[in-house]
Design a protein around this motif. Sequence first.
Motif, PDB file in Angstrom:
ATOM      1  N   PRO A   1      42.335  45.491  43.304  1.00  0.00           N
ATOM      2  CA  PRO A   1      42.971  44.789  42.797  1.00  0.00           C
ATOM      3  C   PRO A   1      42.421  43.514  42.104  1.00  0.00           C
ATOM      4  O   PRO A   1      41.592  42.989  42.719  1.00  0.00           O
ATOM      5  CB  PRO A   1      44.275  44.287  43.702  1.00  0.00           C
ATOM      6  N   SER A   2      42.764  43.276  41.052  1.00  0.00           N
ATOM      7  CA  SER A   2      42.090  41.844  40.390  1.00  0.00           C
ATOM      8  C   SER A   2      42.248  40.670  41.117  1.00  0.00           C
ATOM      9  O   SER A   2      41.224  39.782  41.370  1.00  0.00           O
ATOM     10  CB  SER A   2      42.818  41.569  38.882  1.00  0.00           C
ATOM     11  N   SER A   3      43.327  40.734  41.979  1.00  0.00           N
ATOM     12  CA  SER A   3      43.397  39.431  42.936  1.00  0.00           C
ATOM     13  C   SER A   3      42.648  39.269  44.007  1.00  0.00           C
ATOM     14  O   SER A   3      42.117  38.048  44.406  1.00  0.00           O
ATOM     15  CB  SER A   3      45.021  39.536  43.377  1.00  0.00           C
ATOM     16  N   ILE A   4      41.722  40.203  44.282  1.00  0.00           N
ATOM     17  CA  ILE A   4      40.812  40.005  45.529  1.00  0.00           C
ATOM     18  C   ILE A   4      39.383  40.680  45.035  1.00  0.00           C
ATOM     19  O   ILE A   4      38.446  40.414  45.822  1.00  0.00           O
ATOM     20  CB  ILE A   4      41.019  40.890  46.755  1.00  0.00           C
TER      21      ILE A   4
ATOM     22  N   THR B   1      40.443  46.021  50.971  1.00  0.00           N
ATOM     23  CA  THR B   1      41.534  46.466  50.149  1.00  0.00           C
ATOM     24  C   THR B   1      42.599  47.546  50.874  1.00  0.00           C
ATOM     25  O   THR B   1      43.565  48.025  50.255  1.00  0.00           O
ATOM     26  CB  THR B   1      40.905  47.472  49.190  1.00  0.00           C
TER      27      THR B   1
ATOM     28  N   ASN C   1      44.582  37.478  53.947  1.00  0.00           N
ATOM     29  CA  ASN C   1      44.485  35.978  53.876  1.00  0.00           C
ATOM     30  C   ASN C   1      45.039  35.331  55.264  1.00  0.00           C
ATOM     31  O   ASN C   1      45.520  34.340  55.666  1.00  0.00           O
ATOM     32  CB  ASN C   1      46.081  35.457  52.983  1.00  0.00           C
TER      33      ASN C   1
ATOM     34  N   SER D   1      41.309  48.567  37.777  1.00  0.00           N
ATOM     35  CA  SER D   1      42.318  48.485  38.701  1.00  0.00           C
ATOM     36  C   SER D   1      43.365  49.528  38.343  1.00  0.00           C
ATOM     37  O   SER D   1      43.705  49.896  37.371  1.00  0.00           O
ATOM     38  CB  SER D   1      43.058  47.086  38.575  1.00  0.00           C
TER      39      SER D   1
END
Length: 230
Positions: A145-148, A159, A166, A209
């Motif tokens: 995911p681009s968020s991580i 992942t 978090n 992704s």
Amino acid sequence: LSHSLSLSVCLSFLHTHSLNDSMIIHTDFHGQYHRDSDSTRSLKLDCHPEHTARKAFAAAQNLCKRTYGAAPELRVVSCNVTTFCYLPSQLEYMLLELFKNSVRAVTEHHAQILGREPLPEVQLIIHGSSEEITFQIIDQGGGIPSSIMDSVFDYTVTTSDPDLKNSDDTHHALQDLFSRPMAGEGFGLPMVRIYATYFGGDVGLQTVSGKSTEVFLKLKRFDLIKLREE
């Protein structure tokens, strides 16, 4: 952010110094590494990259089968390297951690076909030059995911469990690390980077992704004169 940074700095320091101690133990008084061909913890002049990679993959595949009941196969696309001088134990450890990520990702991403169709293969390409060896691992495990993406090399970022990345429950993550061998607690990639960079190499990745991930493990050919002295 400050807590995560402090944890990463602390763990990196501890792991690097532990690696220093391990290297000292296997070095004689003249600064030369022992060359016992029967010991995987000693420098091996004829370390075979493909054989070591297949051994590491078999271990990751067995873990995956015990956890999920299935696992992808490995396909070595090409290898233009016969042997090179390296530490087999460190090489096998790094490849095992990377393969664990790949086989888990592929198996989870394609869970709907388990038992009905073969899982997409994990591909390995081994590139060699006069200066370095590169292991390119490609999987169809859904990407990252681009968020991580900017924090995949931070400790406790994983992942496999989005709710953990978090989390401040570091003590729980450390306690659970060895009881969930395929789940991932965010220690694999940071540790691989420590091992690789310690000997002048590096690890990087590219991802699409929802589709695939490519990991590049670049290792310098061993030069005893240039080994870090710390």
